[in-house]
Design a protein around this motif. Sequence first.
Motif, short mmCIF file in Angstrom:
data_model
loop_
_atom_site.label_atom_id
_atom_site.label_comp_id
_atom_site.label_asym_id
_atom_site.label_seq_id
_atom_site.Cartn_x
_atom_site.Cartn_y
_atom_site.Cartn_z
N ALA A 1 2.53 9.38 -5.41
CA ALA A 1 1.54 9.53 -4.33
C ALA A 1 0.25 10.13 -4.87
N GLY B 1 0.83 -1.20 0.00
CA GLY B 1 0.00 0.00 0.00
C GLY B 1 0.86 1.24 0.00
N ARG B 2 0.21 2.37 0.21
CA ARG B 2 0.90 3.65 0.17
C ARG B 2 2.06 3.71 1.16
N ASP B 3 1.97 2.98 2.26
CA ASP B 3 3.03 3.00 3.27
C ASP B 3 4.36 2.48 2.72
N GLU B 4 4.31 1.75 1.60
CA GLU B 4 5.55 1.23 1.04
C GLU B 4 6.07 2.06 -0.15
N ASP C 1 7.94 4.66 0.01
CA ASP C 1 9.35 4.95 0.22
C ASP C 1 10.24 3.79 -0.23
#
Length: 317
Positions: free
Chosen positions: A31, A12-15, A17
């Motif tokens: 993003a 998800g968005r948390d990955e 980086d």
Amino acid sequence: MEQNLTVRPIAGRDELDLFNRIPYGINDELADDLDAGRRKPEWMWVALLGDRLLARAAWWAQSGDDAPFLLDILDIDDTADTADTADGRVDVGENLLRTALAQVVPDGATPPEYIRMIPSDWRDDPTTRRGVEDRMRVVERTGATLFVERLRFGWRPGAPVPDPTGRLVFRPVRDTEEILSLMTAVLDGTLDAHSRDDLTRMSARDAAVRHFEDELAHYRTPREWWRVATLPDGDPVGFVTPARNDYNPIIGYLAVLPRHRGNGYIDDILGEGTRVLHAQDVPRIRAATDLGNIPMANAFLRAGYVNFERSINMTWH
């Protein structure tokens, strides 16, 4: 190396980086793309050795579409401590792409086109050339071939804004039917590789409709910006569609009707498209044409556009 390789989509968005550890010019757009639905985590894949990112791939779609439209990210980490040989790097990339294709593209469907932005002088720098050619080898191993190389142009405020010559009259496009009729007519003798390929499989009208629906219909700006160029007596000469896509102000489509080619009208029409966007106080204008479309490329250069980048386009059949 591949024995312990993990290939998977990001969670998800948390990955993001993690996904962005390999640098590329569009990393800072990802993003917003996720927020807008142009990308989905299940379309963004990574190849990991432990916690080290070795390769990545991602697809892009038009806003609101449920199926990917382009494969526009494919990267391999080629630093010395992650791959001993070029073949090893390419092996990792192939593993990643084959695994991702099997999940992202429906069984039996043709994968979306692969597009990669590259420096305009990519053949002159050995490191850059190796990276481009490694990615191309990955895609070739999965069954794709080079379709076309394209030139990408940019105009910035401070560059010349061409004055009207008075040879042509410009007016807004009346309606969708008019632009489709003009798009159909200019396909006669086109130098554009995508259009020529479409014409091997469909009528000129169907090719125009497809182009309109895939691109022009998605522009975020008023169609009143689009211009038809005519002779003083009203006879159409060509058209231009200055617009803004999801990322930049652009010269979206620029063409001269076959019976009026060879008279230098392309400069007048491009000048009008540039003036329309300049009047909107845009920070830049982007445009592109095929490497082989020399008349169009020269028109951009004469109008003060700079060839700042190229793209490699590869397709599966």
